[in-house]
Design a protein around this motif. Structure first.
Motif, PDB file in Angstrom:
ATOM      1  N   GLN A 126     -10.761  10.191   4.905  1.00  0.00           N
ATOM      2  CA  GLN A 126      -9.326  10.212   4.624  1.00  0.00           C
ATOM      3  C   GLN A 126      -8.643   8.932   5.103  1.00  0.00           C
ATOM      4  N   ILE A 127      -9.050   8.448   6.280  1.00  0.00           N
ATOM      5  CA  ILE A 127      -8.488   7.188   6.780  1.00  0.00           C
ATOM      6  C   ILE A 127      -8.833   6.049   5.835  1.00  0.00           C
ATOM      7  N   TRP A 128     -10.081   6.019   5.394  1.00  0.00           N
ATOM      8  CA  TRP A 128     -10.518   4.963   4.471  1.00  0.00           C
ATOM      9  C   TRP A 128      -9.731   5.032   3.165  1.00  0.00           C
ATOM     10  N   ALA A 129      -9.472   6.269   2.680  1.00  0.00           N
ATOM     11  CA  ALA A 129      -8.697   6.438   1.452  1.00  0.00           C
ATOM     12  C   ALA A 129      -7.279   5.913   1.634  1.00  0.00           C
ATOM     13  N   GLN A 130      -6.692   6.163   2.831  1.00  0.00           N
ATOM     14  CA  GLN A 130      -5.343   5.676   3.099  1.00  0.00           C
ATOM     15  C   GLN A 130      -5.311   4.149   3.135  1.00  0.00           C
ATOM     16  N   LEU A 131      -6.316   3.562   3.754  1.00  0.00           N
ATOM     17  CA  LEU A 131      -6.369   2.099   3.830  1.00  0.00           C
ATOM     18  C   LEU A 131      -6.508   1.485   2.445  1.00  0.00           C
ATOM     19  N   ASP A 164      -5.441   2.741  -0.224  1.00  0.00           N
ATOM     20  CA  ASP A 164      -4.191   2.947  -0.959  1.00  0.00           C
ATOM     21  C   ASP A 164      -3.078   2.012  -0.485  1.00  0.00           C
ATOM     22  N   GLY A 165      -3.370   1.203   0.542  1.00  0.00           N
ATOM     23  CA  GLY A 165      -2.383   0.219   0.976  1.00  0.00           C
ATOM     24  C   GLY A 165      -1.644   0.565   2.243  1.00  0.00           C
ATOM     25  N   ALA A 166      -2.219   1.432   3.106  1.00  0.00           N
ATOM     26  CA  ALA A 166      -1.573   1.764   4.375  1.00  0.00           C
ATOM     27  C   ALA A 166      -1.341   0.496   5.190  1.00  0.00           C
ATOM     28  N   THR A 167      -0.178   0.404   5.836  1.00  0.00           N
ATOM     29  CA  THR A 167       0.156  -0.785   6.601  1.00  0.00           C
ATOM     30  C   THR A 167       0.394  -0.431   8.055  1.00  0.00           C
ATOM     31  N   GLY A 168       0.359  -1.449   8.904  1.00  0.00           N
ATOM     32  CA  GLY A 168       0.620  -1.283  10.322  1.00  0.00           C
ATOM     33  C   GLY A 168       1.589  -2.346  10.796  1.00  0.00           C
ATOM     34  N   TYR A 169       1.636  -2.565  12.107  1.00  0.00           N
ATOM     35  CA  TYR A 169       2.566  -3.540  12.665  1.00  0.00           C
ATOM     36  C   TYR A 169       1.804  -4.727  13.228  1.00  0.00           C
ATOM     37  N   PHE A 174       0.135 -10.244   3.770  1.00  0.00           N
ATOM     38  CA  PHE A 174      -0.939  -9.263   3.916  1.00  0.00           C
ATOM     39  C   PHE A 174      -1.312  -8.959   5.373  1.00  0.00           C
ATOM     40  N   HIS A 175      -0.687  -9.606   6.363  1.00  0.00           N
ATOM     41  CA  HIS A 175      -1.138  -9.391   7.737  1.00  0.00           C
ATOM     42  C   HIS A 175      -0.841  -7.991   8.254  1.00  0.00           C
ATOM     43  N   ALA A 176       0.116  -7.319   7.651  1.00  0.00           N
ATOM     44  CA  ALA A 176       0.389  -5.939   8.049  1.00  0.00           C
ATOM     45  C   ALA A 176      -0.549  -4.953   7.380  1.00  0.00           C
ATOM     46  N   GLN A 177      -1.358  -5.441   6.471  1.00  0.00           N
ATOM     47  CA  GLN A 177      -2.263  -4.584   5.708  1.00  0.00           C
ATOM     48  C   GLN A 177      -3.680  -4.744   6.241  1.00  0.00           C
ATOM     49  N   PRO A 178      -4.250  -3.707   6.874  1.00  0.00           N
ATOM     50  CA  PRO A 178      -5.581  -3.834   7.486  1.00  0.00           C
ATOM     51  C   PRO A 178      -6.673  -4.242   6.498  1.00  0.00           C
ATOM     52  N   ILE A 179      -6.612  -3.695   5.296  1.00  0.00           N
ATOM     53  CA  ILE A 179      -7.637  -4.006   4.298  1.00  0.00           C
ATOM     54  C   ILE A 179      -6.964  -4.277   2.961  1.00  0.00           C
TER      55      ILE A 179
END
Length: 327
Positions: free
Chosen positions: A38-43, A45-50, A57-62
Motif C-alpha cells: 500500500q505504501i508503494w502504491a501511494q508513492l 501515485d505521487g505521495a509527497t513529503g516535506y 520533485f524534491h518533495a516527491q520520494p519517487i
C-alpha cells in the motif's frame, strides 16, 4: 537527500500503522507485505513529503518517470552498447577470416608520402585515446550492472565502478577538446562528392571475392567510409559532449530532473553509435587496410597505398606540386 527520503517513508509507514491500529478494533495486525504494497502504491501515485529544498520533485520520494528510464537502460541501452562493442568485433573477426584483408597489389614502394602533420596526428590521438577509455568505462557504468556484476565479487565490483566513474569524468574534457579540434580543422576534406556513391557501391574495394574483387573506386583525401564516420562522429560527438556537460556539471547548468534524464538517454544512444563506428574505424585502419595504420603513427603513407586507396588526392598533390616525400 536519501536521509530525507528515508524519513518521509518512515513517517508514511508510521502514520499508516497508526490509522490501521485506530480502526482495527479486532486487534489483528496487518501483514507487513500488505503495508509495504500500500505504501508503494501511494508513492507511485505521487505521495509527497516535506523537504527544505525547493527544487523540482524534491518533495516527491519517487518519480515514476525515473523507473521508465531505468527499464530503458536495462532492456535496450545496455544490451545495445554490448552489441555495438563485442558484436562489431565478432563480425569483423569473422569477416576478415572469410574475406581476408585489403593488401597492396604492388606491395610497399618504400617511398613515404606526407599526409598528416604532427599536429594532426596529435589531435587524432587526443580524441582517440580518451574515446576508447570512455567507451570501456561507459560500458561498465551503463551495462556492467547487468552483464558483469553477477560474475564479480561485491568488493571488486564496487572498486571497478568507482574507478570507471573517475576515469570517465577525467577523460571527458580531453575528448571534447579533441573532438572540437578535429571537426574544426578536418571538415573541409570531408565534404561529400559524387564519386563517393561509387565507393559505397563496391564497398570501397575491400571485398576479395565475386564481382567486387579487385575494384578500387576513386577517393579523394578521405574516402566515402571515412566521411560517413567523420560526420557521424561530428553529430553524435556534439550530442554526447553537450549531454555529458549537463551530467558532469549539474551545479553549473542546473538542469531540471526531466532534462537530466533526457541527457542521460541521449548520452547513451550517442555512445552506442560512436562505439559501433569506432570499432569499424579501428579495424579498417589497423587490420583491413595494409599500410593504413602508418598514417596516424608517422603522418606519412606509402606511395602505393596512396595510389590504391586515395588516387584522386594523390593525383592532385602530384599535379599542384605539393607532393612531399619523407627524407
Amino acid at each position: 537527500m536519501n536521509k530525507w527520503f528515508k524519513h518521509i517513508g518512515l513517517a508514511i509507514a508510521l502514520l499508516f500503522s497508526a490509522v490501521c491500529l485506530a480502526n482495527g478494533g479486532d486487534g489483528q495486525a496487518i501483514q507487513p507485505q500488505a503495508a509495504d504494497a500500500q505504501i508503494w502504491a501511494q508513492l507511485k501515485d505521487g505521495a509527497t513529503g516535506y523537504t527544505a529544498s525547493q527544487s523540482e520533485f524534491h518533495a516527491q520520494p519517487i518519480n515514476t518517470y525515473d523507473l521508465r528510464v531505468l527499464e530503458l537502460r536495462s532492456d535496450w541501452l545496455a544490451p545495445a552498447l554490448m552489441a555495438a562493442l563485442f558484436g562489431m568485433i565478432i563480425i569483423f573477426v569473422l569477416f576478415i577470416k572469410v574475406n581476408g584483408i585489403s593488401k597492396l597489389h604492388h606491395g610497399f614502394s618504400g617511398k613515404m608520402v606526407y599526409r598528416w602533420s604532427k599536429f594532426d596526428v596529435s589531435i587524432h590521438w587526443l580524441g582517440a585515446i580518451p574515446c576508447l577509455l570512455l567507451i570501456l568505462t561507459g560500458l561498465v557504468l551503463l551495462a556492467g550492472r547487468f552483464f558483469f556484476q553477477p560474475w564479480l565479487g561485491e568488493g571488486f565490483w564496487a572498486g571497478l565502478v568507482y574507478g570507471a566513474k573517475q576515469v570517465h569524468d577525467v577523460m571527458a574534457i580531453p575528448f571534447m577538446i579533441g573532438w572540437a579540434l578535429m571537426i574544426t580543422l578536418w571538415a573541409k576534406n570531408q565534404l561529400p562528392k559524387m564519386y563517393d556513391v561509387k565507393w559505397f557501391m563496391v564497398v570501397g574495394g575491400y571485398i576479395n571475392f565475386g564481382p567486387f574483387k579487385g575494384k578500387h573506386p576513386d577517393a579523394g583525401f578521405a574516402n566515402a567510409g571515412e566521411k560517413m564516420w567523420f560526420w557521424a562522429f561530428a553529430l553524435f560527438g556534439l550530442i554526447i559532449s553537450a549531454s555529458g556537460m549537463l551530467l558532469l556539471f549539474p551545479n553549473l547548468f542546473e538542469p531540471s530532473r526531466t532534462l537530466s534524464l533526457i541527457a542521460l538517454v541521449l548520452h547513451s544512444v550517442s555512445a552506442i553509435v560512436i562505439c559501433a563506428f569506432s570499432i569499424v574505424h579501428i579495424f579498417m585502419a589497423t587490420v583491413m587496410s595494409e599500410g593504413g595504420m602508418e598514417c596516424m603513427v608517422s603522418g606519412y603513407c606509402d606511395e602505393n597505398w596512396a595510389s590504391q586507396h586515395h588516387n584522386l588526392w594523390f593525383d592532385e598533390i602530384k599535379a599542384n606540386g605539393t607532393l612531399q616525400y619523407k627524407e
